[in-house]
Design an enzyme around this catalytic site. Sequence first.
Site, PDB file in Angstrom:
ATOM      1  N   SER A 195      -0.565 -17.933  -7.829  1.00  0.00           N
ATOM      2  CA  SER A 195       0.773 -17.346  -7.817  1.00  0.00           C
ATOM      3  C   SER A 195       1.072 -16.579  -6.537  1.00  0.00           C
ATOM      4  CB  SER A 195       0.953 -16.427  -9.033  1.00  0.00           C
ATOM      5  OG  SER A 195       0.962 -17.185 -10.217  1.00  0.00           O
ATOM      6  N   HIS A 236     -16.224 -15.612   1.524  1.00  0.00           N
ATOM      7  CA  HIS A 236     -16.253 -14.629   2.608  1.00  0.00           C
ATOM      8  C   HIS A 236     -16.382 -15.263   3.990  1.00  0.00           C
ATOM      9  CE1 HIS A 236     -16.618 -10.988   0.062  1.00  0.00           C
ATOM     10  NE2 HIS A 236     -17.201 -11.824  -0.778  1.00  0.00           N
ATOM     11  N   ARG A 247     -26.918 -10.277   1.154  1.00  0.00           N
ATOM     12  CA  ARG A 247     -25.607  -9.623   1.162  1.00  0.00           C
ATOM     13  C   ARG A 247     -25.598  -8.340   0.327  1.00  0.00           C
ATOM     14  NH1 ARG A 247     -21.225 -13.222  -1.935  1.00  0.00           N
ATOM     15  NH2 ARG A 247     -20.252 -11.185  -2.211  1.00  0.00           N
ATOM     16  N   ARG A 294     -20.055  -2.785  -0.411  1.00  0.00           N
ATOM     17  CA  ARG A 294     -18.714  -2.226  -0.217  1.00  0.00           C
ATOM     18  C   ARG A 294     -18.481  -0.974  -1.064  1.00  0.00           C
ATOM     19  NH1 ARG A 294     -15.017  -6.822  -3.359  1.00  0.00           N
ATOM     20  NH2 ARG A 294     -15.912  -6.482  -5.430  1.00  0.00           N
ATOM     21  N   ARG A 326     -13.205 -12.686   5.252  1.00  0.00           N
ATOM     22  CA  ARG A 326     -12.760 -11.730   4.230  1.00  0.00           C
ATOM     23  C   ARG A 326     -13.253 -10.342   4.600  1.00  0.00           C
ATOM     24  NH1 ARG A 326     -13.387 -12.235  -2.343  1.00  0.00           N
ATOM     25  NH2 ARG A 326     -13.668 -10.005  -2.739  1.00  0.00           N
ATOM     26  N   ARG A 365     -16.060  -6.775   2.380  1.00  0.00           N
ATOM     27  CA  ARG A 365     -17.513  -6.582   2.381  1.00  0.00           C
ATOM     28  C   ARG A 365     -18.134  -6.520   3.780  1.00  0.00           C
ATOM     29  NH1 ARG A 365     -20.265  -6.328  -2.240  1.00  0.00           N
ATOM     30  NH2 ARG A 365     -19.208  -6.913  -4.181  1.00  0.00           N
ATOM     31  N   LYS A 424       4.085 -10.648 -13.327  1.00  0.00           N
ATOM     32  CA  LYS A 424       4.510 -11.431 -12.167  1.00  0.00           C
ATOM     33  C   LYS A 424       5.538 -10.701 -11.309  1.00  0.00           C
ATOM     34  CE  LYS A 424       1.964 -14.972 -13.333  1.00  0.00           C
ATOM     35  NZ  LYS A 424       0.872 -15.525 -12.506  1.00  0.00           N
ATOM     36  N   HIS A 463      -4.152 -19.353 -19.265  1.00  0.00           N
ATOM     37  CA  HIS A 463      -5.478 -18.835 -18.920  1.00  0.00           C
ATOM     38  C   HIS A 463      -6.339 -18.554 -20.154  1.00  0.00           C
ATOM     39  CE1 HIS A 463      -5.146 -18.716 -14.645  1.00  0.00           C
ATOM     40  NE2 HIS A 463      -4.104 -17.917 -14.639  1.00  0.00           N
TER      41      HIS A 463
END
Length: 542
Positions: free
Chosen positions: A63, A124, A186, A192, A263, A266, A357, A428
Amino acid sequence: MTTPRPVLLAIMDGWGLAPAGPGNGVSLANTPNVNHWMATCPTTQLHASGLDVGLPEGQIGNSEVGHLNIGAGLVVYQDSTRISESIKSGEFFENPAFLEAVQIVKERGTNMHLIGLIGRGGVHAYDIHLAGLLQLMAQQGVNHTYIHAFMDGRDTLPQSGLGYMRELQQTISQIGVGQVASVIGRYYAMDRDKRWERVGAAYAAMVEGVGHTASDPISAIEQAYLRDARGDEFIEATVITDSAGVALPRISTGDVVICFNFRADRVRQITRALMQSDLNTMIQEWYANQAEQGLQLPTTIWQRPEQVSNLHYVTMTQYDATFPYAIAYPPHYITEPLAKVIADAGKRQYHSAETEKYPHVTFFLNGRREEPFAGEDRVMAASPKVATYDLQPEMSAEEVAAKLLDAVNSQIYDFLVVNFANPDMVGHTGVIPAVVKACETVDRCLGQVVPAVVAQGGAAILIADHGNAEQMIDPQTGGPHTAHTTNLVPCILVADPATGLTREQISLRAGGRLADLAPTILDLLGLQKAAAMTGTSLIETK
C-alpha cells in the site's frame, strides 16, 4: 470529451484480479455494482508490483509503494531498486559519491573499506551492490580494498552464510580486487537497540583487529558454526590474517569507508561508532537515562577508544538526516505530486480513509508530505478495535462512505480520493468467508457513492493498489494465503454519459501501471500533468 466534475478516485485496497476459484475472495463475493461497471464501462488492468512500482522484479506490491506511485505520476524506485537499476545502466560506476571516495583514497594513498551485510536476503543489502563496488574499484585501480562482512542468518537461512561467502570469494577472484578482512554476525554489527557493547565488538574487529582469528573467511565461518550452531547472525568478531598470521589492514587514519547497506535503521549505530566525535558522551547519557528509569544496564558499558581520525565515510542511502557524510543515493523527493498540481490550479480536494489506510491517502499519496496542500481537506474514520478484522469485515467502510457521500453532495470538491481498506486488511487474515463479506461491503459502499458522482456530471475511477483478496489459498501448500500478490489490479472508469467517457467513445489503454493514474486524473480535470510525471493518461479516444 467534456470535463467531468467532480472526479473521484476510489481505491479498493487489495482487490486484485485472478481466475475465479474457491480461494478467490473477490469472485466468491456478490458484487453487483463492480460487476455491472466492469461489464459496461471502460476498463483496463494495471500492473501494481515489481519494477512497475519501483520494487525489485517479481516482488509483491504494497500500500505504501502503491499510493506513492499513484500520487507521484511516475515510477518511484525504492532505494534497493534504484541502485540495482543503476548498475544495469552503468550510472552506478559514475556515481559522484563513489568517484569522490576513489579520488580521496588515491590522493591519500590509503585503504578502501567496504562494510555491510552480505548475501541475498534483500532486506538490508544486496550482493550485486557489493559486487558493483568491487567492479568499480577494479575499474579505478583501487587495489587496496578490504571487505568487512556482516553475516545475515535472519533474513536468510541460519547457516546459509558459508555459501554466500564462497560466492563472494568467487566474485573477488573474477574481478581481481578485494579481500575479506573481518567477519561478524549482524547481531553485533547491525544492532539498533543501543546495545553498544555489541557494536563495540564489531568496532574492535574492524578498527583494532581484536577478535577470533582465521586464515580466510571460509574458515572463519566454519569455526564460528562450531562455536555457536545458531549460525550467521551470531558469528563473533573474527579477524582475517595473512599467511604470516598478521591481521589484514584495519580501518585506520585517512582511510575511506563505504557502507553498502541500503536500509538505514541497522547501520546507524555502526556509523556513529566510526564517525561521531562525541559518541562516548552520547552513550554515557543514554545509559544514565536508562538507569534513571530503573532499567538494567550491561555489566560493562562500552566506550570507544580514540576515534580513527580523518576517515572519509560514504553511506549508500541517507541513514539519518543529521549525518553529514556523503550519500551515494540521496532520497528521491517528489516535488509535484497529484495533490500539489490540483492545489496549484486553485481546485478543492478531499482525501478520506479509515485509520488503517489514512496515511496512504495523505502522506504517501502526497509524495511523503505530512501537511495538506491548499484547498485539501482530510477526513478519517476510526478503524474498529478488534483483534483481527475477520471479526468485523465491514470495518468502518460504511462511515467512510457516508462522509464521502456528504462531501460529494456538498459540490465544493473538484477531486476526491477514498481508500476502502477491507479487501486488504481482512485478506491478511486468510479467513475466506470474512474476505467475501469485506468485498461485498466495498461494493455496497461504492454503490452509494459512485452514482452520486455520476449524477453531478462527474467521473469515478475505481482501482486497487495491489492484490490480496483474490488469492486466499496458497497454491503450494493448500493452506491460507495471507500476503499480497503480484496480480494485476482493475481500473474502471464510470462517468456521466454526457462527458463522452463511455465505452463507445473512449477506451482505457492496456499495459498501464499505477504511475499512469495521476496523469489520467489530471487529464479528466483538464489540467496539464507535472513536468516530472513520466506516467501517461490511460484515456484513448476511439
